[in-house]
Design a protein around this motif. Structure first.
Motif, short mmCIF file in Angstrom:
data_model
loop_
_atom_site.label_atom_id
_atom_site.label_comp_id
_atom_site.label_asym_id
_atom_site.label_seq_id
_atom_site.Cartn_x
_atom_site.Cartn_y
_atom_site.Cartn_z
N UNK A 1 -51.07 -36.59 13.43
CA UNK A 1 -51.63 -37.05 14.71
C UNK A 1 -51.17 -36.16 15.85
N UNK A 2 -49.89 -35.83 15.87
CA UNK A 2 -49.36 -34.95 16.92
C UNK A 2 -50.02 -33.58 16.86
N UNK A 3 -50.19 -33.05 15.67
CA UNK A 3 -50.85 -31.74 15.49
C UNK A 3 -52.28 -31.79 16.03
N UNK A 4 -53.00 -32.85 15.72
CA UNK A 4 -54.38 -33.02 16.19
C UNK A 4 -54.44 -33.08 17.72
N UNK A 5 -53.51 -33.80 18.31
CA UNK A 5 -53.46 -33.92 19.77
C UNK A 5 -53.20 -32.56 20.41
N UNK A 6 -52.20 -31.84 19.89
CA UNK A 6 -51.88 -30.53 20.45
C UNK A 6 -53.01 -29.53 20.24
N UNK A 7 -53.68 -29.60 19.10
CA UNK A 7 -54.80 -28.69 18.87
C UNK A 7 -55.89 -28.90 19.91
N UNK A 8 -56.22 -30.15 20.17
CA UNK A 8 -57.25 -30.45 21.17
C UNK A 8 -56.82 -29.98 22.57
N UNK A 9 -55.58 -30.25 22.94
CA UNK A 9 -55.10 -29.83 24.26
C UNK A 9 -54.99 -28.31 24.37
N UNK A 10 -54.53 -27.65 23.30
CA UNK A 10 -54.43 -26.19 23.33
C UNK A 10 -55.80 -25.53 23.39
N UNK A 11 -56.80 -26.15 22.77
CA UNK A 11 -58.17 -25.63 22.88
C UNK A 11 -58.63 -25.66 24.34
N UNK A 12 -58.30 -26.72 25.04
CA UNK A 12 -58.64 -26.81 26.47
C UNK A 12 -57.92 -25.70 27.23
N UNK A 13 -56.64 -25.52 26.97
CA UNK A 13 -55.87 -24.48 27.65
C UNK A 13 -56.46 -23.10 27.37
N UNK A 14 -56.84 -22.85 26.14
CA UNK A 14 -57.43 -21.56 25.77
C UNK A 14 -58.73 -21.29 26.53
N UNK A 15 -59.54 -22.32 26.75
CA UNK A 15 -60.78 -22.15 27.51
C UNK A 15 -60.52 -21.63 28.92
N UNK A 16 -59.36 -22.00 29.47
CA UNK A 16 -58.99 -21.57 30.84
C UNK A 16 -57.99 -20.42 30.82
N UNK A 17 -57.76 -19.83 29.67
CA UNK A 17 -56.79 -18.73 29.52
C UNK A 17 -55.40 -19.12 30.00
N UNK A 18 -54.99 -20.32 29.68
CA UNK A 18 -53.67 -20.82 30.08
C UNK A 18 -52.75 -20.76 28.86
N UNK A 19 -51.62 -20.08 29.04
CA UNK A 19 -50.60 -20.06 28.00
C UNK A 19 -49.84 -21.39 28.07
N UNK A 20 -49.74 -22.07 26.95
CA UNK A 20 -49.07 -23.38 26.95
C UNK A 20 -48.06 -23.47 25.83
N UNK A 21 -46.99 -24.19 26.11
CA UNK A 21 -45.99 -24.52 25.11
C UNK A 21 -46.17 -25.99 24.76
N UNK A 22 -45.62 -26.40 23.64
CA UNK A 22 -45.69 -27.81 23.26
C UNK A 22 -44.28 -28.37 23.14
#
Length: 172
Positions: A90-111
């Motif tokens: 579940x945590x992996x799925x949540x981070x994947x969805x959020x990181x996809x959003x960040x990637x669309x805006x070219x935002x480097x994100x940590x988890x």
């Protein structure tokens, strides 16, 4: 918009620190994903000062492994392991969805993951991470449901050691 002015003032104050530290609380809800998108679009879109960098952290609070219904059972190590695996998926799925959003805006994100009661652990984590902003979604429950279940965003807006931006569904 008044909120944008307040956010811009805080960004200018943070520019002295050189690193703007943004924490976005994410869970399985669409509201938290909207908050992530809002943060990428509004907080970092205006991030044109090349001398100021940012740290963008996606924070998820994982519930402790427990059985919440039925008679009390002593969990075998295998059952406990399966429950932990499900939480990790579940945590992996949540981070994947959020990181996809960040990637669309070219935002480097940590988890960052913590385990426990969300309203307490979010406040503890933003202090530990040294956040300048906490961004989170709101489910928009009415006063009756908030009185029964409580509200993580209400608790954090009163107790977090940094400004809290609560993004509701009316923003999008």
């Amino acid at each position: 918009m008044a909120l944008d002015c307040i956010v811009m003032e805080k960004i200018e104050q943070v520019s002295e620190d050189k690193v703007m530290n943004i924490v976005v609380a994410v869970d399985e809800s669409q509201e938290s994903m909207r908050a992530c998108e809002w943060a990428c679009n509004h907080l970092l879109a205006s991030h044109t000062n090349s001398q100021q960098s940012y740290k963008f952290t996606l924070l998820h609070v994982q519930p402790p492994v427990s059985v919440t219904s039925g008679p009390a059972y002593i969990l075998s190590s295998e059952v406990f392991y399966l429950l932990e695996c499900e939480d990790l998926r579940t945590t992996h799925k949540i981070f994947k969805q959020a990181l996809d959003i960040c990637n669309r805006y070219n935002v480097r994100a940590e988890t960052h993951v913590v385990i426990g009661e969300p309203k307490v652990k979010v406040c503890e984590a933003v202090q530990k991470l040294g956040a300048h902003f906490l961004v989170m979604g709101s489910h928009g429950h009415g006063p009756f449901i908030r009185a029964i279940k409580g509200s993580v965003s209400d608790h954090c807006s009163r107790n977090a050691m940094c400004p809290v931006v609560v993004v509701n569904k009316k923003v999008f």
